[in-house]
Design a protein around this motif. Structure first.
Motif, PDB file in Angstrom:
ATOM      1  N   VAL A 153     -47.439  67.941 -18.458  1.00 13.25           N
ATOM      2  CA  VAL A 153     -46.499  68.756 -17.680  1.00 13.25           C
ATOM      3  C   VAL A 153     -45.082  68.217 -17.852  1.00 13.25           C
ATOM      4  O   VAL A 153     -44.109  68.986 -17.871  1.00 13.25           O
ATOM      5  N   GLY A 154     -44.961  66.919 -18.025  1.00 13.53           N
ATOM      6  CA  GLY A 154     -43.649  66.303 -18.179  1.00 13.53           C
ATOM      7  C   GLY A 154     -42.903  66.761 -19.419  1.00 13.53           C
ATOM      8  O   GLY A 154     -41.677  66.560 -19.526  1.00 13.53           O
ATOM      9  N   ASP A 155     -43.603  67.369 -20.378  1.00 11.83           N
ATOM     10  CA  ASP A 155     -42.958  67.860 -21.592  1.00 11.83           C
ATOM     11  C   ASP A 155     -42.191  69.161 -21.346  1.00 11.83           C
ATOM     12  O   ASP A 155     -41.401  69.586 -22.190  1.00 11.83           O
ATOM     13  N   LEU A 156     -42.463  69.816 -20.223  1.00 10.85           N
ATOM     14  CA  LEU A 156     -41.861  71.115 -19.939  1.00 10.85           C
ATOM     15  C   LEU A 156     -40.540  70.969 -19.183  1.00 10.85           C
ATOM     16  O   LEU A 156     -40.374  70.052 -18.386  1.00 10.85           O
ATOM     17  N   THR A 157     -39.627  71.912 -19.427  1.00  9.68           N
ATOM     18  CA  THR A 157     -38.407  71.968 -18.637  1.00  9.68           C
ATOM     19  C   THR A 157     -38.745  72.556 -17.266  1.00  9.68           C
ATOM     20  O   THR A 157     -39.842  73.100 -17.064  1.00  9.68           O
ATOM     21  N   GLU A 158     -37.812  72.473 -16.349  1.00 13.12           N
ATOM     22  CA  GLU A 158     -38.038  73.017 -15.009  1.00 13.12           C
ATOM     23  C   GLU A 158     -38.308  74.524 -15.066  1.00 13.12           C
ATOM     24  O   GLU A 158     -39.209  75.025 -14.405  1.00 13.12           O
ATOM     25  N   ARG A 159     -37.540  75.244 -15.891  1.00  9.41           N
ATOM     26  CA  ARG A 159     -37.747  76.693 -15.997  1.00  9.41           C
ATOM     27  C   ARG A 159     -39.080  77.016 -16.667  1.00  9.41           C
ATOM     28  O   ARG A 159     -39.774  77.957 -16.273  1.00  9.41           O
ATOM     29  N   GLU A 160     -39.462  76.243 -17.669  1.00 11.20           N
ATOM     30  CA  GLU A 160     -40.747  76.480 -18.339  1.00 11.20           C
ATOM     31  C   GLU A 160     -41.902  76.260 -17.370  1.00 11.20           C
ATOM     32  O   GLU A 160     -42.882  77.009 -17.380  1.00 11.20           O
ATOM     33  N   THR A 161     -41.790  75.249 -16.532  1.00 19.60           N
ATOM     34  CA  THR A 161     -42.822  74.996 -15.522  1.00 19.60           C
ATOM     35  C   THR A 161     -42.890  76.161 -14.542  1.00 19.60           C
ATOM     36  O   THR A 161     -43.983  76.601 -14.158  1.00 19.60           O
ATOM     37  N   GLU A 162     -41.738  76.667 -14.167  1.00 20.89           N
ATOM     38  CA  GLU A 162     -41.674  77.806 -13.248  1.00 20.89           C
ATOM     39  C   GLU A 162     -42.358  79.028 -13.857  1.00 20.89           C
ATOM     40  O   GLU A 162     -43.133  79.729 -13.202  1.00 20.89           O
ATOM     41  N   VAL A 163     -42.093  79.278 -15.129  1.00 22.12           N
ATOM     42  CA  VAL A 163     -42.715  80.409 -15.834  1.00 22.12           C
ATOM     43  C   VAL A 163     -44.228  80.214 -15.931  1.00 22.12           C
ATOM     44  O   VAL A 163     -45.003  81.144 -15.721  1.00 22.12           O
ATOM     45  N   LEU A 164     -44.658  78.983 -16.226  1.00 23.53           N
ATOM     46  CA  LEU A 164     -46.085  78.681 -16.325  1.00 23.53           C
ATOM     47  C   LEU A 164     -46.800  78.984 -15.004  1.00 23.53           C
ATOM     48  O   LEU A 164     -47.893  79.572 -15.002  1.00 23.53           O
ATOM     49  N   VAL A 165     -46.203  78.612 -13.901  1.00 24.62           N
ATOM     50  CA  VAL A 165     -46.799  78.878 -12.589  1.00 24.62           C
ATOM     51  C   VAL A 165     -46.935  80.376 -12.352  1.00 24.62           C
ATOM     52  O   VAL A 165     -47.969  80.852 -11.858  1.00 24.62           O
ATOM     53  N   LEU A 166     -45.927  81.141 -12.735  1.00 22.14           N
ATOM     54  CA  LEU A 166     -45.972  82.593 -12.534  1.00 22.14           C
ATOM     55  C   LEU A 166     -47.021  83.247 -13.441  1.00 22.14           C
ATOM     56  O   LEU A 166     -47.691  84.195 -13.040  1.00 22.14           O
ATOM     57  N   VAL A 167     -47.175  82.718 -14.650  1.00 19.11           N
ATOM     58  CA  VAL A 167     -48.232  83.203 -15.545  1.00 19.11           C
ATOM     59  C   VAL A 167     -49.593  82.956 -14.890  1.00 19.11           C
ATOM     60  O   VAL A 167     -50.469  83.821 -14.883  1.00 19.11           O
ATOM     61  N   ALA A 168     -49.763  81.772 -14.320  1.00 18.48           N
ATOM     62  CA  ALA A 168     -51.031  81.411 -13.681  1.00 18.48           C
ATOM     63  C   ALA A 168     -51.321  82.277 -12.465  1.00 18.48           C
ATOM     64  O   ALA A 168     -52.482  82.466 -12.089  1.00 18.48           O
ATOM     65  N   GLN A 169     -50.279  82.816 -11.862  1.00 13.88           N
ATOM     66  CA  GLN A 169     -50.464  83.684 -10.704  1.00 13.88           C
ATOM     67  C   GLN A 169     -50.741  85.130 -11.111  1.00 13.88           C
ATOM     68  O   GLN A 169     -50.890  86.005 -10.268  1.00 13.88           O
ATOM     69  N   GLY A 170     -50.816  85.364 -12.436  1.00 14.88           N
ATOM     70  CA  GLY A 170     -51.206  86.678 -12.925  1.00 14.88           C
ATOM     71  C   GLY A 170     -50.070  87.640 -13.187  1.00 14.88           C
ATOM     72  O   GLY A 170     -50.304  88.836 -13.404  1.00 14.88           O
ATOM     73  N   LEU A 171     -48.836  87.164 -13.187  1.00 12.28           N
ATOM     74  CA  LEU A 171     -47.699  88.056 -13.412  1.00 12.28           C
ATOM     75  C   LEU A 171     -47.508  88.348 -14.899  1.00 12.28           C
ATOM     76  O   LEU A 171     -47.709  87.468 -15.753  1.00 12.28           O
ATOM     77  N   SER A 172     -47.114  89.570 -15.195  1.00 14.67           N
ATOM     78  CA  SER A 172     -46.797  89.962 -16.567  1.00 14.67           C
ATOM     79  C   SER A 172     -45.396  89.468 -16.916  1.00 14.67           C
ATOM     80  O   SER A 172     -44.642  89.025 -16.040  1.00 14.67           O
ATOM     81  N   ASN A 173     -45.046  89.566 -18.196  1.00 20.32           N
ATOM     82  CA  ASN A 173     -43.699  89.159 -18.600  1.00 20.32           C
ATOM     83  C   ASN A 173     -42.635  89.959 -17.860  1.00 20.32           C
ATOM     84  O   ASN A 173     -41.612  89.418 -17.434  1.00 20.32           O
ATOM     85  N   ALA A 174     -42.881  91.257 -17.700  1.00 20.52           N
ATOM     86  CA  ALA A 174     -41.907  92.114 -17.011  1.00 20.52           C
ATOM     87  C   ALA A 174     -41.759  91.694 -15.549  1.00 20.52           C
ATOM     88  O   ALA A 174     -40.639  91.648 -15.013  1.00 20.52           O
ATOM     89  N   GLU A 175     -42.875  91.370 -14.911  1.00 23.91           N
ATOM     90  CA  GLU A 175     -42.834  90.942 -13.508  1.00 23.91           C
ATOM     91  C   GLU A 175     -42.148  89.587 -13.357  1.00 23.91           C
ATOM     92  O   GLU A 175     -41.393  89.362 -12.407  1.00 23.91           O
ATOM     93  N   ILE A 176     -42.399  88.691 -14.315  1.00 24.18           N
ATOM     94  CA  ILE A 176     -41.736  87.383 -14.278  1.00 24.18           C
ATOM     95  C   ILE A 176     -40.231  87.557 -14.472  1.00 24.18           C
ATOM     96  O   ILE A 176     -39.424  86.924 -13.792  1.00 24.18           O
TER      97      ILE A 176
END
Length: 220
Positions: A153-176
């Motif tokens: 996880v430490g390899d990711l930027t703060e924004r990348e981590t944020e995007v990863l969490v939203l992907v895990a919550q089932g959001l599409s690219n458009a929703e993110i």
């Protein structure tokens, strides 16, 4: 535009025939073959090169989990959509870990089935249904976090981590994109970088990773 070519794998003839009728009636989808067990599935995938494999989990001789592992090992771009009777099936979670792009319950409607095939064929993960999130969350909760997952996880930027969490919550690219107030193309770039940095093949594995690394918790 070429039709999405589908292979149906299930040991029950009525299930195979039923899905064939439903999918062949859908525009842009063609069932190109059937298999009754995992061994046949592996052979048919190699011969037919389908765009999407509808894979039953519980089958004799070679189950859907092992077949999925072998299919993905042979072709990292293969897309497997797991079918199950149970919405909390440990085999399904293991299949997602093995590289399946998502799962559907066998009692899904014709429209849900067709939509699922189209989503997976397009390279997206079938993660939107709440049941998928519940399943991933439940089985990752039962196991301890994998240290490698937390370390990476430490390899990711703060924004990348944020995007990863939203992907895990089932959001599409458009929703993110809407949630973060950025362009959808920017989200696609972030998702691609997350997958490369973490060595993951698709959004489904990214979601599993997020749960295992405790970035997202059950109900989170």
């Amino acid at each position: 535009m070429n039709a999405i070519r589908v292979l149906i794998v299930d040991d029950q003839m009525m299930v195979r025939e039923g899905f064939s009728v439903l999918l062949n009636a859908q525009p842009g989808i063609e069932v190109v073959g059937e298999a009754v067990n995992g061994h046949e599935a592996i052979t048919q995938v190699a011969a037919l090169r389908p765009d999407v494999v509808l894979m039953d989990i519980r089958m004799p001789e070679l189950n859907g989990l092992e077949a999925t592992r072998e299919i993905i090992a042979a072709d990292a771009d293969a897309k497997v959509l797991v079918l199950t009777t149970f919405d909390l099936d440990e085999y399904v979670y293991q299949a997602l870990r093995a590289g399946a792009s998502g799962f559907l319950l066998k009692d899904a409607s014709a429209q849900q089935l067709a939509d699922g095939v189209r989503i997976v064929a397009a390279g997206e993960a079938l993660l939107a249904p709440a049941v998928t999130k519940r399943l991933i969350a439940e089985f990752s909760r039962l196991g301890s976090p994998r240290p490698p997952a937390q370390d990476r996880v430490g390899d990711l930027t703060e924004r990348e981590t944020e995007v990863l969490v939203l992907v895990a919550q089932g959001l599409s690219n458009a929703e993110i994109a809407s949630h973060l107030v950025v362009a959808e193309s920017t989200v696609k770039t972030h998702v691609s970088r997350v997958l490369v940095k973490l060595g993951l093949r698709d959004r489904t594995q990214a979601a599993v990773f997020a749960y295992e690394a405790r970035l997202v918790t059950p109900g989170g």
